[in-house]
Design an enzyme around this catalytic site. Structure first.
Site, PDB file in Angstrom:
ATOM      1  N   GLY A 252       0.848  -1.335   0.087  1.00 17.49           N
ATOM      2  CA  GLY A 252      -0.135   0.006  -0.132  1.00 17.49           C
ATOM      3  C   GLY A 252       0.755   1.122  -0.120  1.00 17.49           C
ATOM      4  O   GLY A 252       0.718   2.215  -0.766  1.00 17.49           O
ATOM      5  N   THR A 253       1.803   1.293   0.687  1.00 18.02           N
ATOM      6  CA  THR A 253       2.949   2.383   0.696  1.00 18.02           C
ATOM      7  C   THR A 253       3.366   2.564  -0.719  1.00 18.02           C
ATOM      8  O   THR A 253       3.359   4.051  -1.079  1.00 18.02           O
ATOM      9  CB  THR A 253       4.188   2.107   1.841  1.00 18.02           C
ATOM     10  OG1 THR A 253       3.577   2.065   3.210  1.00 18.02           O
ATOM     11  CG2 THR A 253       5.230   3.079   1.630  1.00 18.02           C
TER      12      THR A 253
ATOM     13  N   CYS B 255       4.759   6.846  22.849  1.00 18.60           N
ATOM     14  CA  CYS B 255       5.752   5.868  23.166  1.00 18.60           C
ATOM     15  C   CYS B 255       5.821   4.529  22.328  1.00 18.60           C
ATOM     16  O   CYS B 255       6.861   3.802  22.305  1.00 18.60           O
ATOM     17  CB  CYS B 255       5.559   5.234  24.730  1.00 18.60           C
ATOM     18  SG  CYS B 255       5.582   6.690  25.700  1.00 18.60           S
TER      19      CYS B 255
ATOM     20  N   THR C 281      10.601  -7.881 -12.231  1.00 16.98           N
ATOM     21  CA  THR C 281       9.802  -9.198 -12.251  1.00 16.98           C
ATOM     22  C   THR C 281       8.795  -9.416 -11.131  1.00 16.98           C
ATOM     23  O   THR C 281       8.985  -8.878  -9.974  1.00 16.98           O
ATOM     24  CB  THR C 281      10.991 -10.302 -11.971  1.00 16.98           C
ATOM     25  OG1 THR C 281      11.915 -10.113 -13.045  1.00 16.98           O
ATOM     26  CG2 THR C 281      10.281 -11.686 -12.161  1.00 16.98           C
TER      27      THR C 281
END
Lengths: 395, 131
Positions: A71-72, A325, A237
């Site tokens: 997706g990135t 965090c 590919t």
């Protein structure tokens, strides 16, 4: 110990039928789709079939689908490829503040390349106002990218309303539909967009594969140069087993969506209702109704998300959090901050995303194990003791 | 591999000396909720030694483990010895902390030092009052 997986936005598991479909391509069907012999023919045929399956899921034509690595990658490709293809026309791009980093950071890169980016704010539910998009349009606006739904808070965006505006102004409109494709009905014609990103591991397909749909006739500049795979738009590919898996997952999703939506919405509504009833000073984030069926997100005050996540993990429950965090960059979720949630409250972010295997018993279980964890962490929290003292002093 | 050492997990799951001390001799607060972690240390001092230490922490697993181990490392020590505890010695005692968490969550030593400074200030004031 009971095991409950509530982190399907991070990744869904691989459907066993998808795995079965992929296995031959990790074995005897190893051919390169570019080869002209039988081995190549079989691989090429399977990639073509997968293209049909993915196109079928979103109401597109097969030749409009470009397979990518995630997706990135699809989002990077859309932002950079569509902007570069139109730079002669203008330099202005519009996105929202709550886009995925793959869109936000691509836009930042485009700024370095000389493009201008406008960030559209959201309301407290995380909704983009189409009028804000309208008002931001300039003569040199060439691209709008607004996500279909936000994976962190589940909020659905008014894509159809925005596409009416972009169509009227003849501006290319891309939507990041990674959170929605395979989970709710998505039809590119109904949405009225020009490009759309999707990813396999959001709907029981494999990781490391995604697709970008680009409407026929819309120009895009490739990110990867090389051979003429994917119609010359994405060289390299093909990852044949993953593409086959994505195709199979798309075919299965098309049939699964209605049942999945009903089931997820039931689990979601239970958790959205019952968690705040059991834990005081906890709030639902995202839109109360206009949200993904599989997403229930909260902020629990006075404590921090990673601590909760780790203690839930010890009870066999997997969740995620948008707290500073929890993130590698140690920054609170930009989505929660854009919605006007304070850094302090955003620290208590907790996200549940549902999957096909989740049951009512899973909800019962988390409602049983979470409140004592919250209590325990609050007993340790200086913010909570200050709050208790202040409320005692006030009464 | 899990991001935290066994020792961090031990102190996170069973933190020592959690709480507050009423009429503490010194109180020290470090960090803030915006950056993610916040710690408050309470101390009781007897004959220049840390007779009791309690803490409250808002933050991640590392922040809780850091507070817990600092309270253990400093308990019974002289004030001078306690001032020698540093983020480095704390991290070593915890068998390491994730690199990106070393600074943000590792505020226990500073919070303890602030509590000791607070104690010393109060002492000075009290002495000043006597004269």
């Amino acid at each position: 110990m009971k095991k409950v997986y509530f982190d399907n936005a991070a990744t869904t598991p691989l459907d066993p039928q998808v795995r079965e479909a992929m296995l031959p391509y990790l074995g005897e069907l190893f051919g390169n789709p570019s080869s002209l012999h039988d081995w190549g023919d079989m691989a090429r045929q399977s990639v073509d079939d997968a293209r049909e399956q993915v196109a079928g899921l979103i109401g597109a034509q097969a030749e409009e689908i470009i397979f990518t690595g995630s997706g990135t990658e699809s989002n990077n490709f859309a932002l950079k490829g569509l902007a570069l293809a139109q730079q002669a026309k203008g330099k202005h791009i519009i996105i929202s503040e709550i886009e995925h980093f793959s869109v936000l950071h691509s836009a930042r890169t485009l700024e370095k390349w000389g493009f201008d980016v406008t960030l559209i704010p959201v309301d407290r539910y995380g909704v983009v106002d189409p009028q804000d998009v309208h008002k931001s349009i300039r003569k040199d606006t060439i691209l709008v990218s607004i996500m279909h739904a936000n994976g962190e808070v589940g909020t659905l965006e008014p894509i159809k309303e925005i596409s009416r505006i972009t169509l009227e102004h003849n501006i290319i409109f891309h939507t990041d539909a990674v959170a929605t494709v395979g989970n709710i009905p998505v039809n590119v014609k109904e949405l009225g967009v020009d490009a759309l990103s999707l990813a396999g591991n959001q709907f029981y397909g494999p990781k490391g594969v995604g697709a970008l749909w680009v409407r026929k006739g819309v120009r895009i500049i490739p990110l990867l140069d090389g051979g003429i795979q994917e119609g010359g738009r994405r060289a390299g590919t093909e990852n044949v087993p993953a593409i086959v898996g994505l195709g199979k997952a798309a075919e299965l999703a098309a049939g699964d969506i209605p049942a999945k939506m009903t089931k997820f919405a039931h689990l979601r509504d239970r958790l959205l209702r019952e968690l705040p009833a059991r834990i005081d000073r906890s709030v639902v984030t995202g839109h109360p109704q206009g949200r993904l069926p599989g997403n229930a997100s909260f902020c629990i005050e006075f404590i921090e998300g990673e601590s909760m996540l780790m203690m839930l993990n010890m009870k066999g429950v997997a969740v995620s959090s948008g707290s500073a965090c929890t993130s590698k960059a140690l920054k609170a979720s930009h989505v929660l901050i854009a919605m006007g949630i304070s850094h302090e409250v955003a620290q208590g972010s907790l996200l549940f995303t549902f999957g096909k295997d989740n049951t009512d018993e899973d909800i019962d279980y988390v409602l049983e194990v979470l409140p004592p964890i919250v209590d325990r962490l609050r007993q340790m929290s200086p913010l909570y003791s200050k709050f208790v003292k202040a409320s005692k002093g006030g009464s | 591999m899990p991001i935290y050492s066994q020792k961090v997990m031990d102190h996170f799951t069973n933190p020592r000396n959690v709480g507050e001390i009423e009429n503490a001799d010194g109180i020290g607060e470090e960090g803030n909720p915006v950056c993610g972690d916040m710690m408050t240390f309470y101390i009781k001092v007897k004959e220049n030694r840390l007779d009791d230490i309690k803490f409250k922490t808002f933050g991640c697993g590392a922040a809780i483990a850091v507070s817990s181990i600092v309270s253990e490392m400093a308990m019974g020590k002289t004030l001078e010895e306690a001032m020698k505890i540093t983020p480095r010695t704390v991290a070593d005692e915890l068998e390491g902390l994730p690199k990106n968490k070393f600074h943000c969550s590792n505020l226990g030593a500073q919070a303890l030092h602030k509590a000791i400074d607070d104690y010393k200030k109060k002492q000075k004031k009290a002495e000043g009052g006597k004269q």
